[in-house]
Design a protein around this motif. Structure first.
Motif, PDB file in Angstrom:
ATOM      1  N   ALA A  35      17.990  32.366  16.175  1.00  0.00           N
ATOM      2  CA  ALA A  35      18.842  33.449  15.683  1.00  0.00           C
ATOM      3  C   ALA A  35      18.662  33.723  14.199  1.00  0.00           C
ATOM      4  O   ALA A  35      18.976  34.815  13.724  1.00  0.00           O
ATOM      5  N   TRP A  45      20.812  29.658  19.229  1.00  0.00           N
ATOM      6  CA  TRP A  45      21.931  29.929  20.124  1.00  0.00           C
ATOM      7  C   TRP A  45      21.608  29.366  21.500  1.00  0.00           C
ATOM      8  O   TRP A  45      20.491  29.524  22.000  1.00  0.00           O
ATOM      9  N   THR A 199      17.899  43.536  23.312  1.00  0.00           N
ATOM     10  CA  THR A 199      17.785  43.156  21.911  1.00  0.00           C
ATOM     11  C   THR A 199      17.168  44.323  21.157  1.00  0.00           C
ATOM     12  O   THR A 199      16.114  44.831  21.549  1.00  0.00           O
ATOM     13  N   GLN A 243      18.054  37.978  11.014  1.00  0.00           N
ATOM     14  CA  GLN A 243      19.076  37.281  11.778  1.00  0.00           C
ATOM     15  C   GLN A 243      19.532  38.119  12.963  1.00  0.00           C
ATOM     16  O   GLN A 243      19.531  39.345  12.913  1.00  0.00           O
ATOM     17  N   LEU A 244      19.884  37.423  14.038  1.00  0.00           N
ATOM     18  CA  LEU A 244      20.426  38.066  15.232  1.00  0.00           C
ATOM     19  C   LEU A 244      21.948  38.119  15.140  1.00  0.00           C
ATOM     20  O   LEU A 244      22.581  37.227  14.578  1.00  0.00           O
TER      21      LEU A 244
END
Length: 360
Positions: A35, A45, A199, A243-244
């Protein structure tokens, strides 16, 4: 990032493409998604929560294949608070957005892995640059992801319709969303493109409002933003790492730092961006026509008759030359590396023969 509820793998983007790479011996708790990256370490994650992790040393010897943000990985053990998680295996990537690293070195930099949809963002202010959008779309198509364009800061533009028409002529068959993170225009349309389990990534130069748009989707000022210079529309790098982020209504978004430079690694994606040129080239007299003065060139004829914009053809040639140059530099670097390896092996063989008294 904190999660209020534990996620499922599918909600984080784990699809049948990755499921088929599993065997029955893998515990679901060992499957994780990278992530964020933090100087040699990362955040992952999993179905058990958010964990700090270290990447196994063997990956550091092969940086181009090291796990990056968006990658799916297998951990050595199920993560726990009493020991750090170790990333030991990388899933095959479904899509991979890369660019040539800034500078003269022909290195490949991974921007985002396993992304379904990439938003190329430009501001409708001093940042507006349709040529830059063509460059971004070429890398998006090369990645295997679907492209879309965001024209942000509509509140600063007197004629958004004219800008949209111009972008449509250069970014053919690509969804275009006009937005304003300030007024909220277009946010609902943007959200409608992001489905559960998808995503999406936001890419663009600094100051385009990527983080502000993500905050609008989140309904919260989670990401830091900053004003841009009025003189040239340049922004500061408020996003310092990839970053996610999980969206509240489903979907995962990847925020990326602004890119001052986006080099093409190869000519992948150019045919899709310049599909009008590709269609015309089928009518050229010579199959290997470069559209640079050859007789019977349908592309040059179209440009002369104003069927094809001359500046569009010029930019196509510019990107094509850049891609060829970068690919050549990359191949030269690989060849030199191979020569060094063979040189080292030859030295070792010579030493071994000397140690054996000259016997082969």
């Amino acid at each position: 990032m904190e999660m209020t509820t534990l996620p499922t793998l599918s909600s984080l983007g784990f699809s049948p493409f990755f499921e088929q790479q599993l065997d029955d011996s893998i515990d679901e708790r060992r499957i994780a998604r990278v992530a964020a990256e933090h100087r040699g370490a990362c955040e992952v994650w999993s179905v058990t929560g958010v964990w700090p992790a270290r990447i196994a040393g063997r990956f550091h010897r092969h940086n181009s294949h090291a796990p990056g943000v968006g990658d799916w990985v297998i951990l050595r053990d199920a993560p726990a608070s009493d020991h750090p998680a170790i990333v030991e295996r990388l899933f095959e990537r479904r899509t991979l957005f890369t660019r040539g690293a800034a500078g003269r070195d022909a290195r490949t930099q991974v921007v985002a892995a396993n992304v379904d949809l990439v938003f190329a963002v430009t501001g409708l202010d001093a940042d507006y640059n349709v040529r830059r959008l063509e460059r971004y779309l070429a890398r998006v198509y090369a990645s295997g992801a679907d492209p879309a364009v965001i024209l942000n800061k509509s509140d600063l533009c007197d004629d958004t319709r004219a800008a949209t028409i111009e972008v449509e002529s250069h970014c053919r068959n690509v969804p275009i969303v006009v937005t304003s993170a300030l007024s909220g225009e277009g946010i609902a349309a943007l959200r409608a493109l992001i489905q559960e389990g998808m995503t999406v990534a936001f890419v663009g130069s600094s100051g385009t409002g990527k983080s502000s748009l993500i905050n609008a989707l989140l309904g919260d000022d989670l990401l830091t933003t900053a004003t841009v210079r009025a003189s040239d529309g340049r922004g500061r790098h408020t996003t310092t790492h990839r970053q996610l982020i999980v969206l509240p209504d489903g979907g995962v978004v990847l925020d990326t730092p602004g890119m001052r430079e986006l080099q093409l690694l190869d000519d992948d994606g150019l045919t899709e961006v310049f599909d009008d040129i590709a269609e015309l080239s089928e009518q050229c007299r010579f199959r290997d026509c470069r559209h640079a003065g050859e007789p019977g060139c349908a592309v040059l004829a179209a440009a002369g008759d104003d069927v094809l914009m001359a500046e569009r053809l010029d930019h196509y040639h510019k990107l094509e030359r850049e891609a060829e140059a970068n690919e050549l530099r990359h191949n030269v670097r690989l060849r030199r590396k191979a020569d060094r390896i063979w040189g080292q092996l030859s030295d070792e063989v010579a030493l071994l023969r000397k140690w054996k008294g000259g016997k082969p």
